[in-house]
Design a protein around this motif. Structure first.
Motif, short mmCIF file in Angstrom:
data_model
loop_
_atom_site.label_atom_id
_atom_site.label_comp_id
_atom_site.label_asym_id
_atom_site.label_seq_id
_atom_site.Cartn_x
_atom_site.Cartn_y
_atom_site.Cartn_z
N GLY A 99 -44.62 14.85 19.96
CA GLY A 99 -45.94 14.15 19.78
C GLY A 99 -45.92 12.55 20.20
N ASP A 100 -44.81 11.90 19.86
CA ASP A 100 -44.73 10.55 20.41
C ASP A 100 -43.87 10.26 22.03
N VAL A 101 -42.80 10.99 21.88
CA VAL A 101 -41.81 10.52 22.97
C VAL A 101 -42.31 11.73 24.25
N HIS A 102 -42.21 13.01 23.89
CA HIS A 102 -42.16 13.87 25.12
C HIS A 102 -43.89 13.80 25.82
N ALA A 103 -44.89 13.42 25.07
CA ALA A 103 -46.22 13.47 25.29
C ALA A 103 -46.48 12.13 25.92
N ARG A 104 -45.56 11.02 25.86
CA ARG A 104 -46.24 9.98 26.56
C ARG A 104 -46.44 9.97 28.05
N PRO A 105 -47.46 9.13 28.44
CA PRO A 105 -48.02 9.16 29.94
C PRO A 105 -46.64 8.60 30.69
N GLY A 106 -46.75 8.76 31.92
CA GLY A 106 -45.64 8.31 32.79
C GLY A 106 -44.93 9.40 33.54
N LEU A 107 -44.52 10.56 33.17
CA LEU A 107 -43.81 11.71 33.28
C LEU A 107 -44.53 12.80 33.01
N VAL A 108 -44.54 13.82 34.11
CA VAL A 108 -45.00 15.23 33.57
C VAL A 108 -43.94 15.96 33.09
N ALA A 109 -44.36 17.10 32.29
CA ALA A 109 -43.50 17.86 31.42
C ALA A 109 -42.28 18.43 32.21
N ARG A 110 -42.40 18.88 33.49
CA ARG A 110 -41.25 19.28 34.50
C ARG A 110 -40.23 18.20 34.67
N GLU A 111 -40.68 16.87 34.61
CA GLU A 111 -39.73 15.80 35.14
C GLU A 111 -39.21 15.42 33.58
N ARG A 112 -39.59 15.27 32.44
CA ARG A 112 -38.89 15.18 31.37
C ARG A 112 -38.04 16.46 31.09
N GLU A 113 -38.58 17.40 31.09
CA GLU A 113 -37.42 18.63 30.86
C GLU A 113 -36.23 18.81 31.63
N LEU A 114 -36.49 18.50 32.98
CA LEU A 114 -35.50 18.30 33.90
C LEU A 114 -34.36 17.01 33.40
N ILE A 115 -34.75 16.08 32.96
CA ILE A 115 -34.09 14.88 32.53
C ILE A 115 -33.48 15.24 31.31
N ILE A 116 -34.11 16.13 30.34
CA ILE A 116 -33.18 16.55 29.24
C ILE A 116 -32.37 17.50 29.38
N VAL A 117 -32.45 18.27 30.46
CA VAL A 117 -31.36 19.36 30.67
C VAL A 117 -30.26 18.57 31.21
N ALA A 118 -30.64 17.53 32.01
CA ALA A 118 -29.43 16.74 32.58
C ALA A 118 -28.52 15.96 31.51
N VAL A 119 -29.22 15.36 30.55
CA VAL A 119 -28.80 14.72 29.58
C VAL A 119 -27.99 15.44 28.43
N LEU A 120 -28.45 16.72 28.18
CA LEU A 120 -27.91 17.88 27.26
C LEU A 120 -26.72 18.20 27.85
N THR A 121 -26.48 18.46 29.20
CA THR A 121 -25.40 18.89 29.76
C THR A 121 -24.37 17.84 29.88
N THR A 122 -24.82 16.32 30.02
CA THR A 122 -23.90 15.37 30.01
C THR A 122 -23.30 15.18 28.91
N LEU A 123 -24.08 15.39 27.59
CA LEU A 123 -23.45 15.41 26.27
C LEU A 123 -22.35 16.51 25.99
N GLY A 124 -22.59 17.68 26.37
CA GLY A 124 -21.69 18.77 26.14
C GLY A 124 -22.08 19.21 24.86
N SER A 125 -21.51 20.44 24.52
CA SER A 125 -21.47 20.91 23.11
C SER A 125 -22.98 21.04 22.81
N ALA A 126 -23.91 21.31 23.47
CA ALA A 126 -25.18 21.25 23.25
C ALA A 126 -25.80 22.67 24.13
N ASP A 127 -24.99 23.77 23.94
CA ASP A 127 -25.54 25.14 24.63
C ASP A 127 -26.84 25.47 24.10
#
Length: 122
Positions: A43-71
């Motif tokens: 509601g607050d972070v993901h729905a902010r203006p500035g990036l579309v859902a596609r861009e946000r989700e690609l960033i999230i996948v990259a961050v989760l990959t980087t963190l590891g242990s988040a399958d």
């Protein structure tokens, strides 16, 4: 913004993403954490203006990959990306871009999740 508006925005974004990550059953099992996920994360972070859902989700996948242990979370966000018609090839590219920075083992683990989703016909 009221709590009701935050909840409405969060639920709308989750619906757009095919209720990934989560869905009603998952969020109910999470108790207060489920509320925070809907209200704050989506509601607050993901729905902010500035990036579309596609861009946000690609960033999230990259961050989760980087963190590891988040399958499980990688899987949920791969499904969210597929729900908004992002190709497996684009998701793979986002994961590959993490390898030089996060390491090959973490990128390989995320690619394994991606392959499982491909094989499942997501």
């Amino acid at each position: 913004m009221s709590d009701e508006e935050r909840r409405k925005r969060g639920l709308a974004r989750l619906a757009e993403l095919g209720d990934e990550p989560g869905g009603e059953e998952f969020l109910a099992r999470m108790g207060d954490m489920g509320d925070w996920i809907v209200d704050f994360v989506f509601g607050d972070v993901h729905a902010r203006p500035g990036l579309v859902a596609r861009e946000r989700e690609l960033i999230i996948v990259a961050v989760l990959t980087t963190l590891g242990s988040a399958d499980p979370q990688v899987r949920a966000h791969v499904r969210a990306l597929r729900a908004i018609d992002v190709s497996f090839a684009e998701i793979e590219e986002a994961i590959i871009q993490t390898a030089p920075y996060a390491g090959f083992p973490r990128a390989i683990n995320a690619l394994k999740v991606l392959r499982e989703e491909q094989e499942a016909g997501a």
